[in-house]
Design an enzyme around this catalytic site. Structure first.
Site, PDB file in Angstrom:
ATOM      1  N   GLN A 176       0.852  -1.191   0.000  1.00 58.09           N
ATOM      2  CA  GLN A 176       0.000   0.000   0.000  1.00 58.09           C
ATOM      3  C   GLN A 176       0.887   1.241   0.000  1.00 58.09           C
ATOM      4  O   GLN A 176       1.959   1.238   0.607  1.00 58.09           O
ATOM      5  CB  GLN A 176      -0.887   0.008   1.252  1.00 58.09           C
ATOM      6  CG  GLN A 176      -1.833  -1.171   1.351  1.00 58.09           C
ATOM      7  CD  GLN A 176      -3.072  -1.019   0.500  1.00 58.09           C
ATOM      8  OE1 GLN A 176      -3.392   0.054   0.013  1.00 58.09           O
ATOM      9  NE2 GLN A 176      -3.780  -2.128   0.292  1.00 58.09           N
ATOM     10  N   TYR A 225      -6.874 -12.133  -2.480  1.00 60.44           N
ATOM     11  CA  TYR A 225      -6.150 -11.061  -3.184  1.00 60.44           C
ATOM     12  C   TYR A 225      -5.121 -10.493  -2.196  1.00 60.44           C
ATOM     13  O   TYR A 225      -5.154  -9.328  -1.813  1.00 60.44           O
ATOM     14  CB  TYR A 225      -7.088  -9.951  -3.669  1.00 60.44           C
ATOM     15  CG  TYR A 225      -8.245 -10.436  -4.504  1.00 60.44           C
ATOM     16  CD1 TYR A 225      -8.151 -10.452  -5.896  1.00 60.44           C
ATOM     17  CD2 TYR A 225      -9.434 -10.869  -3.912  1.00 60.44           C
ATOM     18  CE1 TYR A 225      -9.228 -10.880  -6.675  1.00 60.44           C
ATOM     19  CE2 TYR A 225     -10.498 -11.304  -4.678  1.00 60.44           C
ATOM     20  CZ  TYR A 225     -10.396 -11.302  -6.055  1.00 60.44           C
ATOM     21  OH  TYR A 225     -11.460 -11.729  -6.813  1.00 60.44           O
ATOM     22  N   ASP A 253      -9.877  -8.179  -1.188  1.00 64.06           N
ATOM     23  CA  ASP A 253      -9.242  -6.884  -1.489  1.00 64.06           C
ATOM     24  C   ASP A 253      -8.834  -6.877  -2.965  1.00 64.06           C
ATOM     25  O   ASP A 253      -7.644  -6.837  -3.282  1.00 64.06           O
ATOM     26  CB  ASP A 253      -8.021  -6.704  -0.568  1.00 64.06           C
ATOM     27  CG  ASP A 253      -7.350  -5.338  -0.737  1.00 64.06           C
ATOM     28  OD1 ASP A 253      -7.932  -4.445  -1.381  1.00 64.06           O
ATOM     29  OD2 ASP A 253      -6.223  -5.178  -0.226  1.00 64.06           O
ATOM     30  N   CYS A 296     -11.212  -0.641  -4.059  1.00 63.22           N
ATOM     31  CA  CYS A 296     -10.562   0.574  -4.553  1.00 63.22           C
ATOM     32  C   CYS A 296     -11.315   1.125  -5.751  1.00 63.22           C
ATOM     33  O   CYS A 296     -10.820   1.994  -6.453  1.00 63.22           O
ATOM     34  CB  CYS A 296      -9.103   0.297  -4.897  1.00 63.22           C
ATOM     35  SG  CYS A 296      -8.905  -0.975  -6.154  1.00 63.22           S
TER      36      CYS A 296
HETATM   37  N1  SAH Z   1      -4.299  -7.165   0.121  1.00 59.81           N
HETATM   38  C1  SAH Z   1      -3.030  -6.689  -0.394  1.00 59.81           C
HETATM   39  C2  SAH Z   1      -2.982  -6.498  -1.890  1.00 59.81           C
HETATM   40  C3  SAH Z   1      -4.161  -5.873  -2.564  1.00 59.81           C
HETATM   41  S1  SAH Z   1      -3.912  -5.465  -4.259  1.00 59.81           S
HETATM   42  C4  SAH Z   1      -2.597  -5.435   0.363  1.00 59.81           C
HETATM   43  O1  SAH Z   1      -3.350  -4.854   1.127  1.00 59.81           O
HETATM   44  O2  SAH Z   1      -1.442  -5.003   0.171  1.00 59.81           O
HETATM   45  C5  SAH Z   1      -4.754  -6.759  -5.091  1.00 59.81           C
HETATM   46  C6  SAH Z   1      -3.918  -8.007  -5.309  1.00 59.81           C
HETATM   47  O3  SAH Z   1      -4.740  -8.962  -5.978  1.00 59.81           O
HETATM   48  C7  SAH Z   1      -2.700  -7.822  -6.192  1.00 59.81           C
HETATM   49  O4  SAH Z   1      -1.572  -8.259  -5.487  1.00 59.81           O
HETATM   50  C8  SAH Z   1      -2.971  -8.709  -7.411  1.00 59.81           C
HETATM   51  O5  SAH Z   1      -1.806  -9.342  -7.893  1.00 59.81           O
HETATM   52  C9  SAH Z   1      -3.937  -9.725  -6.864  1.00 59.81           C
HETATM   53  N2  SAH Z   1      -4.872 -10.348  -7.816  1.00 59.81           N
HETATM   54  C10 SAH Z   1      -5.362  -9.843  -8.962  1.00 59.81           C
HETATM   55  N3  SAH Z   1      -6.271 -10.666  -9.492  1.00 59.81           N
HETATM   56  C11 SAH Z   1      -6.386 -11.727  -8.649  1.00 59.81           C
HETATM   57  C12 SAH Z   1      -7.186 -12.896  -8.644  1.00 59.81           C
HETATM   58  N4  SAH Z   1      -8.059 -13.159  -9.618  1.00 59.81           N
HETATM   59  N5  SAH Z   1      -7.052 -13.756  -7.606  1.00 59.81           N
HETATM   60  C13 SAH Z   1      -6.173 -13.493  -6.607  1.00 59.81           C
HETATM   61  N6  SAH Z   1      -5.391 -12.401  -6.565  1.00 59.81           N
HETATM   62  C14 SAH Z   1      -5.490 -11.532  -7.575  1.00 59.81           C
END
Ligand code: SAH
Length: 455
Positions: free
Chosen positions: A288, A317, A386, A413
């Site tokens: 973040q 995610y 997320d 987001c």
């Molecule tokens: N929760 C984390 C990251 C959020 S960003 C934090 O707070 O830092 C969203 C993340 O989802 C990214 O790392 C991206 O690579 C991942 N992502 C995207 N599509 C996805 C999917 N279909 N399944 C799982 N992860 C995914």
């Protein structure tokens, strides 16, 4: 139809509200008009910048009646670079806007009961400036000098930056010093027209808790002229930079990162602390961007989930596992998934490093991994999602309806895809509240945490 309107046409316009990108909306002869830089309740003279079949785009030629919320732009480069769309709006009004964006999205998609949702006032920052912990700036020669900054909107013309309203000062100091060093050592910087030169982009990231910084030089080829003297100068002049990397990204491309990264000097990672847990960040690891608000975001998610030691939590995610690892001590078990293998490796390493033994992360999409866990007999009681801007995949929503975890928290987001996904989720879940959180002051970006409880 009005055939008279063309680029450059000016007319007075009353602004009704802001759209999701922070532009003012008005109606010119009943045609919706998006006016960059205009605020609600204002009367402006709009100047058309683009004519489309169903809408007009315009900029403010002159403000005839200013909004009481209009302030002098927080950064002198407002209008010349992107990333500070709300620079002319008072901070409390920005927070109200971000709550209103959620309301507008709900009114468009109308998930069950949407009129009665509890939309809480946006949680803002006490000091909403200089929050970004990372700068990714293209480097070019501008007027004979090496400079880094942002592109002017819709172009590849670099606007040099030495200070920026949203950027942590230390990241800007490092960027500026690196530009001086590149210039004094005659390291060739990238020339887009010729596709020549070495250094294309500077990526600087700072861990707020430890003050450690990481520099990545993105280069056009594996060669980095003057590498030795450059690294020596960085060590001498930038003592907080403890990790220097090179990423090779050849040719003209819109992608920031190329396929190979190597550490040139110092440590491979820097260490950030979030809610008492430590995270080691390799150059490409996602984190973040607003460290102060990240803790608030995760605490808000935890509160929404009302975690108990019996809970089996899914961190979907997951990125580098920051949410699950910071909450692991409060639950029985954490499982997470994420599509980027390097991030998953970081997540598992981060868990181990913090002595967290009840969390594990897997590579794969949420929509395939989650159903697989269910089939194998795993019964989650709490799920936090997320997702990126695209929102939840239909496959994950179906699996959630099947698993029916009692507690669900949606960190979004993108209010549009959030509202769309709530249409499906509200068949099985009650929306208790939506808490918007300002992760990106002075931009139009809007983050929201939704507490959902199984019906
Ligand atoms: N929760 C984390 C990251 C959020 S960003 C934090 O707070 O830092 C969203 C993340 O989802 C990214 O790392 C991206 O690579 C991942 N992502 C995207 N599509 C996805 C999917 N279909 N399944 C799982 N992860 C995914």
């Amino acid at each position: 139809m009005d055939n008279q309107v063309k680029i450059g046409t000016r007319f007075p316009l009353t602004i009704k509200r802001l759209d999701i990108n922070g532009a003012g909306i008005g109606y010119y002869k009943r045609k919706i008009t998006f006016v960059t830089g205009a605020l609600p309740q204002e009367v402006v003279v709009a100047e058309v910048t683009a004519v489309h079949e169903r809408f007009l785009e315009a900029r403010v030629h002159r403000v005839k009646q200013p909004s009481p919320d209009r302030v002098p732009p927080i950064d002198p480069l407002y209008g010349q670079v992107g990333g500070i769309e709300l620079a002319h709006l008072a901070y409390p009004a920005q927070l109200a806007f971000k709550r209103d964006v959620v309301a507008q999205s709900l009114a468009k998609y109308k998930p069950a009961g949407w009129q009665h949702y509890d939309l809480r006032p946006t949680i803002g920052m006490a000091q909403p400036l200089h929050y970004r912990n990372k700068a990714s700036f293209p480097v070019r020669r501008v007027n004979g000098h090496v400079a880094a900054g942002l592109y002017a909107p819709g172009s590849h013309r670099l606007v040099p930056l030495t200070h920026f309203a949203t950027q942590r000062e230390s990241t800007m100091h490092i960027v500026t010093t690196l530009c001086h060093l590149l210039e004094s050592l005659d390291v060739p910087v990238y020339d887009e027209h010729q596709n020549a030169g070495a250094v294309k982009t500077l990526i600087v990231r700072e861990a707020a808790a430890t003050g450690e910084s990481q520099v990545t030089l993105v280069t056009n080829s594996p060669e980095l002229p003057q590498q030795g003297p450059l690294l020596a100068a960085i060590a001498r002049e930038l003592p907080t930079v403890v990790s220097v990397a090179q990423n090779v990204n050849p040719g003209r491309t819109s992608l920031l990162w190329g396929p190979t990264t190597k550490i040139l000097a110092g440590q491979p990672t820097i260490t950030e602390t979030i809610l008492g847990k430590q995270f080691q960040l390799s150059p490409q690891a996602f984190l973040q961007l607003n460290p102060a608000q990240t803790a608030t975001l995760y605490e808000t998610a935890a509160k929404a989930l009302a975690l108990t030691p019996q809970d089996r939590l899914v961190d979907a995610y997951a990125g580098v596992g920051t949410i699950g690892i910071t909450l692991a001590d409060r639950v029985q078990e954490v499982r997470g998934m994420e599509i980027i293998p390097a991030a998953v490796a970081d997540a598992n390493a981060n868990a181990a490093r913090n002595g967290v033994t009840n969390a594990r992360y897997e590579v794969g999409t949420a929509e395939t991994v989650f159903p697989r866990w269910l089939k194998a007999g795993f019964a989650p009681t709490a799920v936090v999602v997320d997702p990126p801007r695209a929102g939840l995949d239909g496959g994950l929503i179906r699996a959630l309806h099947q698993a029916r975890p009692a507690k669900l928290c949606y960190i979004s987001c993108n209010p549009s895809t959030l509202a769309r996904d709530l249409v499906a989720l509200s068949r099985d879940y009650r929306v208790d509240y939506i808490q918007s959180i300002d992760m990106f002051p002075y931009t139009a970006r809007c983050e929201a945490v939704v507490k959902l409880t199984r019906l």
